[in-house]
Design a protein around this motif. Sequence first.
Motif, PDB file in Angstrom:
ATOM      1  N   ASN A   1     -87.898   4.521 -89.358  1.00 14.34           N
ATOM      2  CA  ASN A   1     -89.179   3.818 -89.310  1.00 14.34           C
ATOM      3  C   ASN A   1     -89.079   2.295 -89.231  1.00 14.34           C
ATOM      4  OD1 ASN A   1     -90.739   6.211 -89.560  1.00 14.34           O
ATOM      5  ND2 ASN A   1     -90.236   6.255 -91.728  1.00 14.34           N
ATOM      6  N   THR A   2     -87.871   1.748 -89.173  1.00 11.48           N
ATOM      7  CA  THR A   2     -87.708   0.293 -89.118  1.00 11.48           C
ATOM      8  C   THR A   2     -86.662  -0.065 -88.054  1.00 11.48           C
ATOM      9  OG1 THR A   2     -85.899   0.150 -90.719  1.00 11.48           O
ATOM     10  CG2 THR A   2     -88.148   0.158 -91.608  1.00 11.48           C
ATOM     11  N   ASN A   3     -86.400  -1.338 -87.910  1.00 11.86           N
ATOM     12  CA  ASN A   3     -85.374  -1.806 -86.968  1.00 11.86           C
ATOM     13  C   ASN A   3     -83.957  -1.668 -87.530  1.00 11.86           C
ATOM     14  OD1 ASN A   3     -87.084  -2.488 -84.860  1.00 11.86           O
ATOM     15  ND2 ASN A   3     -87.467  -4.529 -85.664  1.00 11.86           N
ATOM     16  N   LEU A   4     -83.821  -1.112 -88.704  1.00  8.30           N
ATOM     17  CA  LEU A   4     -82.499  -0.924 -89.306  1.00  8.30           C
ATOM     18  C   LEU A   4     -81.573  -0.150 -88.371  1.00  8.30           C
ATOM     19  CD1 LEU A   4     -80.751  -1.404 -91.821  1.00  8.30           C
ATOM     20  CD2 LEU A   4     -81.599   0.768 -92.713  1.00  8.30           C
ATOM     21  N   SER A   5     -82.120   0.752 -87.609  1.00  5.48           N
ATOM     22  CA  SER A   5     -81.297   1.545 -86.686  1.00  5.48           C
ATOM     23  C   SER A   5     -80.650   0.678 -85.603  1.00  5.48           C
ATOM     24  CB  SER A   5     -82.123   2.651 -86.045  1.00  5.48           C
ATOM     25  OG  SER A   5     -83.173   2.093 -85.281  1.00  5.48           O
ATOM     26  N   LYS A   6     -81.143  -0.539 -85.408  1.00  2.00           N
ATOM     27  CA  LYS A   6     -80.573  -1.444 -84.402  1.00  2.00           C
ATOM     28  C   LYS A   6     -79.402  -2.256 -84.955  1.00  2.00           C
ATOM     29  CE  LYS A   6     -84.868  -1.740 -81.886  1.00  2.00           C
ATOM     30  NZ  LYS A   6     -85.968  -2.588 -81.438  1.00  2.00           N
ATOM     31  N   CYS A   7     -79.148  -2.138 -86.262  1.00  3.02           N
ATOM     32  CA  CYS A   7     -78.034  -2.865 -86.885  1.00  3.02           C
ATOM     33  C   CYS A   7     -76.717  -2.155 -86.588  1.00  3.02           C
ATOM     34  CB  CYS A   7     -78.248  -2.941 -88.400  1.00  3.02           C
ATOM     35  SG  CYS A   7     -79.669  -3.934 -88.862  1.00  3.02           S
ATOM     36  N   ARG A   8     -75.643  -2.875 -86.747  1.00 10.91           N
ATOM     37  CA  ARG A   8     -74.309  -2.294 -86.519  1.00 10.91           C
ATOM     38  C   ARG A   8     -73.835  -1.578 -87.782  1.00 10.91           C
ATOM     39  NH1 ARG A   8     -70.753  -7.115 -84.471  1.00 10.91           N
ATOM     40  NH2 ARG A   8     -70.797  -7.227 -86.707  1.00 10.91           N
ATOM     41  N   ILE A   9     -74.410  -0.447 -88.050  1.00 14.24           N
ATOM     42  CA  ILE A   9     -74.066   0.327 -89.244  1.00 14.24           C
ATOM     43  C   ILE A   9     -72.717   1.005 -89.013  1.00 14.24           C
ATOM     44  CG2 ILE A   9     -74.753   2.265 -90.709  1.00 14.24           C
ATOM     45  CD1 ILE A   9     -77.676   1.545 -89.951  1.00 14.24           C
ATOM     46  N   GLN A  10     -71.785   0.789 -89.936  1.00 17.97           N
ATOM     47  CA  GLN A  10     -70.445   1.351 -89.829  1.00 17.97           C
ATOM     48  C   GLN A  10     -70.354   2.721 -90.497  1.00 17.97           C
ATOM     49  OE1 GLN A  10     -67.906  -0.315 -88.097  1.00 17.97           O
ATOM     50  NE2 GLN A  10     -69.674  -1.515 -87.517  1.00 17.97           N
ATOM     51  N   GLY A  11     -71.276   2.991 -91.393  1.00 12.63           N
ATOM     52  CA  GLY A  11     -71.267   4.264 -92.108  1.00 12.63           C
ATOM     53  C   GLY A  11     -72.110   4.151 -93.358  1.00 12.63           C
ATOM     54  N   PHE A  12     -72.108   5.205 -94.127  1.00 12.64           N
ATOM     55  CA  PHE A  12     -72.861   5.267 -95.368  1.00 12.64           C
ATOM     56  C   PHE A  12     -71.898   5.482 -96.523  1.00 12.64           C
ATOM     57  CE2 PHE A  12     -75.613   6.793 -91.984  1.00 12.64           C
ATOM     58  CZ  PHE A  12     -76.738   6.005 -92.168  1.00 12.64           C
ATOM     59  N   VAL A  13     -72.302   5.052 -97.708  1.00  9.81           N
ATOM     60  CA  VAL A  13     -71.492   5.244 -98.909  1.00  9.81           C
ATOM     61  C   VAL A  13     -72.351   6.004 -99.902  1.00  9.81           C
ATOM     62  CG1 VAL A  13     -70.316   4.097-100.814  1.00  9.81           C
ATOM     63  CG2 VAL A  13     -70.164   3.149 -98.510  1.00  9.81           C
TER      64      VAL A  13
ATOM     65  N   TYR B   1     -76.570  10.898 -89.232  1.00 15.03           N
ATOM     66  CA  TYR B   1     -76.977  10.161 -88.042  1.00 15.03           C
ATOM     67  C   TYR B   1     -75.765   9.800 -87.182  1.00 15.03           C
ATOM     68  CZ  TYR B   1     -81.664   9.715 -89.923  1.00 15.03           C
ATOM     69  OH  TYR B   1     -82.922   9.977 -90.407  1.00 15.03           O
ATOM     70  N   GLY B   2     -74.770  10.679 -87.182  1.00 20.44           N
ATOM     71  CA  GLY B   2     -73.573  10.472 -86.372  1.00 20.44           C
ATOM     72  C   GLY B   2     -72.566   9.500 -86.958  1.00 20.44           C
ATOM     73  N   MET B   3     -72.827   9.018 -88.176  1.00 18.83           N
ATOM     74  CA  MET B   3     -71.926   8.058 -88.808  1.00 18.83           C
ATOM     75  C   MET B   3     -71.321   8.668 -90.071  1.00 18.83           C
ATOM     76  SD  MET B   3     -74.208   4.675 -88.277  1.00 18.83           S
ATOM     77  CE  MET B   3     -75.765   5.537 -88.283  1.00 18.83           C
TER      78      MET B   3
END
Length: 74
Positions: free
Chosen positions: A6-18, A30-32
């Motif tokens: 729901n935000t522009n966060l998806s446009k950031c260079r996310i390397q993964g989740f912790v 989300y593929g990460m």
Amino acid sequence: MSLLSNTNLSKCRIQGFVDNNKIKQGRKMYGMPVYSPEYLRNKKYTVLICSMLYGEQIQKQLEGMHTENEIIVL
């Protein structure tokens, strides 16, 4: 998940989740990849904490690890 969809966060260079949840670690979201907090120990990332319930606890945990990561709490 809500912020990614729901935000522009998806446009950031996310390397993964912790996540502390061992069931989620090693999987993909989300593929990460989802990592344990220990993954951040020898890394230098900007860590974005997006938890309404546990944000303060997560921040204290990361600060207690004495990493060089920049921490941003939403």
